[in-house]
Design a protein around this motif. Structure first.
Motif, mmCIF file in Angstrom:
data_model
loop_
_atom_site.group_PDB
_atom_site.id
_atom_site.type_symbol
_atom_site.label_atom_id
_atom_site.label_comp_id
_atom_site.label_asym_id
_atom_site.label_seq_id
_atom_site.Cartn_x
_atom_site.Cartn_y
_atom_site.Cartn_z
ATOM 1 N N ARG A 171 0.831 -1.204 0.000
ATOM 2 C CA ARG A 171 0.000 0.000 0.000
ATOM 3 C C ARG A 171 0.866 1.253 0.000
ATOM 4 O O ARG A 171 0.560 2.236 -0.690
ATOM 5 C CB ARG A 171 -0.929 -0.007 1.211
ATOM 6 C CG ARG A 171 -2.125 0.903 1.050
ATOM 7 C CD ARG A 171 -3.270 0.478 1.910
ATOM 8 N NE ARG A 171 -4.521 1.037 1.435
ATOM 9 C CZ ARG A 171 -5.699 0.763 1.933
ATOM 10 N NH1 ARG A 171 -5.818 -0.113 2.911
ATOM 11 N NH2 ARG A 171 -6.786 1.321 1.452
ATOM 12 N N ALA A 172 1.951 1.247 0.755
ATOM 13 C CA ALA A 172 2.859 2.398 0.791
ATOM 14 C C ALA A 172 3.510 2.639 -0.566
ATOM 15 O O ALA A 172 3.836 3.780 -0.907
ATOM 16 C CB ALA A 172 3.927 2.178 1.857
ATOM 17 N N LEU A 173 3.690 1.574 -1.353
ATOM 18 C CA LEU A 173 4.258 1.694 -2.695
ATOM 19 C C LEU A 173 3.241 2.182 -3.722
ATOM 20 O O LEU A 173 3.593 2.443 -4.872
ATOM 21 C CB LEU A 173 4.782 0.329 -3.161
ATOM 22 C CG LEU A 173 6.056 -0.197 -2.524
ATOM 23 C CD1 LEU A 173 6.251 -1.664 -2.885
ATOM 24 C CD2 LEU A 173 7.258 0.622 -2.974
ATOM 25 N N ASN A 174 1.969 2.276 -3.308
ATOM 26 C CA ASN A 174 0.880 2.567 -4.244
ATOM 27 C C ASN A 174 0.869 1.537 -5.383
ATOM 28 O O ASN A 174 0.645 1.868 -6.557
ATOM 29 C CB ASN A 174 1.007 3.984 -4.815
ATOM 30 C CG ASN A 174 -0.278 4.464 -5.474
ATOM 31 O OD1 ASN A 174 -1.376 4.052 -5.097
ATOM 32 N ND2 ASN A 174 -0.160 5.320 -6.478
ATOM 33 N N ALA A 175 1.120 0.292 -5.014
ATOM 34 C CA ALA A 175 1.176 -0.786 -6.000
ATOM 35 C C ALA A 175 -0.203 -1.119 -6.533
ATOM 36 O O ALA A 175 -1.204 -1.062 -5.808
ATOM 37 C CB ALA A 175 1.800 -2.028 -5.372
ATOM 38 N N THR A 176 -0.260 -1.467 -7.804
ATOM 39 C CA THR A 176 -1.465 -2.065 -8.376
ATOM 40 C C THR A 176 -1.433 -3.543 -8.010
ATOM 41 O O THR A 176 -0.548 -4.277 -8.456
ATOM 42 C CB THR A 176 -1.489 -1.915 -9.904
ATOM 43 O OG1 THR A 176 -1.521 -0.523 -10.228
ATOM 44 C CG2 THR A 176 -2.696 -2.616 -10.512
ATOM 45 N N CYS A 177 -2.371 -3.960 -7.171
ATOM 46 C CA CYS A 177 -2.384 -5.330 -6.665
ATOM 47 C C CYS A 177 -3.524 -6.109 -7.309
ATOM 48 O O CYS A 177 -4.682 -5.659 -7.296
ATOM 49 C CB CYS A 177 -2.544 -5.348 -5.148
ATOM 50 S SG CYS A 177 -1.138 -4.657 -4.259
ATOM 51 N N LEU A 178 -3.195 -7.261 -7.854
ATOM 52 C CA LEU A 178 -4.185 -8.113 -8.508
ATOM 53 C C LEU A 178 -4.559 -9.284 -7.611
ATOM 54 O O LEU A 178 -3.771 -9.731 -6.776
ATOM 55 C CB LEU A 178 -3.630 -8.649 -9.832
ATOM 56 C CG LEU A 178 -3.134 -7.604 -10.826
ATOM 57 C CD1 LEU A 178 -2.724 -8.283 -12.126
ATOM 58 C CD2 LEU A 178 -4.195 -6.547 -11.095
ATOM 59 N N LEU A 179 -5.746 -9.779 -7.830
ATOM 60 C CA LEU A 179 -6.249 -10.910 -7.080
ATOM 61 C C LEU A 179 -5.524 -12.185 -7.510
ATOM 62 O O LEU A 179 -5.393 -12.463 -8.704
ATOM 63 C CB LEU A 179 -7.749 -11.059 -7.342
ATOM 64 C CG LEU A 179 -8.592 -11.836 -6.335
ATOM 65 C CD1 LEU A 179 -8.635 -11.099 -4.995
ATOM 66 C CD2 LEU A 179 -10.005 -12.014 -6.874
ATOM 67 N N GLY A 180 -5.035 -12.936 -6.539
ATOM 68 C CA GLY A 180 -4.488 -14.257 -6.790
ATOM 69 C C GLY A 180 -5.415 -15.323 -6.240
ATOM 70 O O GLY A 180 -6.400 -15.012 -5.557
ATOM 71 N N ASN A 181 -5.092 -16.562 -6.492
ATOM 72 C CA ASN A 181 -5.975 -17.630 -6.004
ATOM 73 C C ASN A 181 -5.983 -17.707 -4.482
ATOM 74 O O ASN A 181 -7.000 -18.087 -3.875
ATOM 75 C CB ASN A 181 -5.583 -18.984 -6.610
ATOM 76 C CG ASN A 181 -4.155 -19.382 -6.331
ATOM 77 O OD1 ASN A 181 -3.216 -18.674 -6.702
ATOM 78 N ND2 ASN A 181 -3.961 -20.532 -5.691
ATOM 79 N N HIS A 182 -4.881 -17.306 -3.818
ATOM 80 C CA HIS A 182 -4.879 -17.333 -2.358
ATOM 81 C C HIS A 182 -5.736 -16.205 -1.785
ATOM 82 O O HIS A 182 -6.434 -16.422 -0.776
ATOM 83 C CB HIS A 182 -3.443 -17.269 -1.825
ATOM 84 C CG HIS A 182 -2.745 -18.584 -1.900
ATOM 85 N ND1 HIS A 182 -2.499 -19.380 -0.816
ATOM 86 C CD2 HIS A 182 -2.252 -19.266 -2.969
ATOM 87 C CE1 HIS A 182 -1.881 -20.487 -1.190
ATOM 88 N NE2 HIS A 182 -1.706 -20.434 -2.497
ATOM 89 N N GLU A 183 -5.721 -15.031 -2.388
ATOM 90 C CA GLU A 183 -6.651 -13.980 -1.952
ATOM 91 C C GLU A 183 -8.098 -14.409 -2.203
ATOM 92 O O GLU A 183 -8.977 -14.163 -1.377
ATOM 93 C CB GLU A 183 -6.369 -12.665 -2.672
ATOM 94 C CG GLU A 183 -5.150 -11.919 -2.174
ATOM 95 C CD GLU A 183 -3.868 -12.404 -2.805
ATOM 96 O OE1 GLU A 183 -2.841 -12.441 -2.108
ATOM 97 O OE2 GLU A 183 -3.888 -12.766 -4.006
ATOM 98 N N GLN A 184 -8.340 -15.049 -3.318
ATOM 99 C CA GLN A 184 -9.681 -15.527 -3.636
ATOM 100 C C GLN A 184 -10.168 -16.521 -2.578
ATOM 101 O O GLN A 184 -11.308 -16.451 -2.108
ATOM 102 C CB GLN A 184 -9.675 -16.170 -5.021
ATOM 103 C CG GLN A 184 -11.044 -16.482 -5.598
ATOM 104 C CD GLN A 184 -10.916 -17.059 -6.998
ATOM 105 O OE1 GLN A 184 -10.299 -18.111 -7.196
ATOM 106 N NE2 GLN A 184 -11.494 -16.392 -7.970
ATOM 107 N N MET A 185 -9.284 -17.445 -2.182
ATOM 108 C CA MET A 185 -9.657 -18.418 -1.150
ATOM 109 C C MET A 185 -9.846 -17.740 0.206
ATOM 110 O O MET A 185 -10.788 -18.069 0.947
ATOM 111 C CB MET A 185 -8.591 -19.503 -1.054
ATOM 112 C CG MET A 185 -8.621 -20.496 -2.199
ATOM 113 S SD MET A 185 -7.478 -21.891 -1.955
ATOM 114 C CE MET A 185 -5.903 -21.101 -2.356
#
Length: 250
Positions: free
Chosen positions: A52-66
């Protein structure tokens, strides 16, 4: 445009810290995380705070989905290594952190670069780009020229010609790092490997930089304090296999 491409951190903050220290020297304009920031590791809150501090574009992975499925009661508990880590992390995360993860998209086309970013393949979160056959299927069904994916934990390039997809599909592993120049007459699927849980026999953290002007995809391997992450895994009461595998890159 220089993209810093991260994937599969899996809640390993020492690995992420080492990668960012190295990448800062090389320089980058934008950060994209290709999914699976969470799962397996002992530092879910620290990793999310850093991204979040990097202002990164974060995509959903299968572990976030689970993890979100567990949070919403849409997935029954299980006695697996994956479930043990995710259920522990779910208890650790704050409501605000969980709400942020819910905003992560399943894929993006980053501004300034004509590319597709997704966790598994250009067309899927869950499928793997892990063979010539899988790459051929992706190239056949996806019309784009440049894609960045993760999920396999293996830094690699798959390439074909800008022509009807046939037998010419090439694979190049980048286990020890190195630069790949994207040929002007090629279509490519590029994987930066895993920051926090490499599986190519090299325990060093893996990340990539993509220079859109030069068409250069550079995979970089970085040593980090594996023992520190192993100790944190065991201190959290997570399955010991998650600590053991980090030392051998499997």
């Amino acid at each position: 445009m220089r993209l810093l491409l991260l994937s599969d951190i899996h809640a390993n903050q020492p690995a992420l810290t080492a990668v960012l220290r190295d990448a800062a020297v090389r320089g980058f304009d934008q950060v994209i995380h290709l999914g699976d920031a969470l799962g397996y590791g002992p530092h879910p809150r620290e990793v999310l705070s850093t991204l979040r501090a990097l202002n990164a574009t974060c995509l959903l992975g299968n572990h976030e989905q689970m993890l979100l499925a567990y949070a919403d009661g849409r997935r029954p508990g299980a006695s697996s290594v994956v479930a043990a880590a995710l259920l522990w992390q779910l208890e650790e995360l704050t409501p605000a952190e969980l709400a942020w993860v819910r905003t992560w998209p399943d894929g993006t086309d980053p501004p300034g670069v004509d590319a597709r970013c997704r966790h598994g393949t250009p067309l899927s979160l869950d499928d793997y780009t892990d063979s010539i056959t899988a790459a051929r299927d992706a190239f056949t069904r996806w019309p784009g020229r440049l894609a960045f994916v993760g999920h396999t934990h293996l830094p690699a390039v798959y390439a074909t010609l800008k022509a009807p997809v046939g037998e010419w599909i090439k694979h190049q592993a980048l286990t020890e790092g190195g630069a790949y120049l994207v040929p002007p007459a090629a279509r490519v699927i590029l994987n930066p490997g895993s920051v926090g849980q490499p599986r190519d026999g090299n325990p060093q953290a893996s990340y990539a930089l993509y220079d859109s002007v030069r068409g250069s995809f550079e995979v970089v391997r970085v040593p980090y304090d594996v023992a520190r992450t192993q100790e944190a895994i065991l201190a959290a009461g997570l399955p010991p296999v998650l600590a053991a595998r980090l030392a051998i890159g499997k």
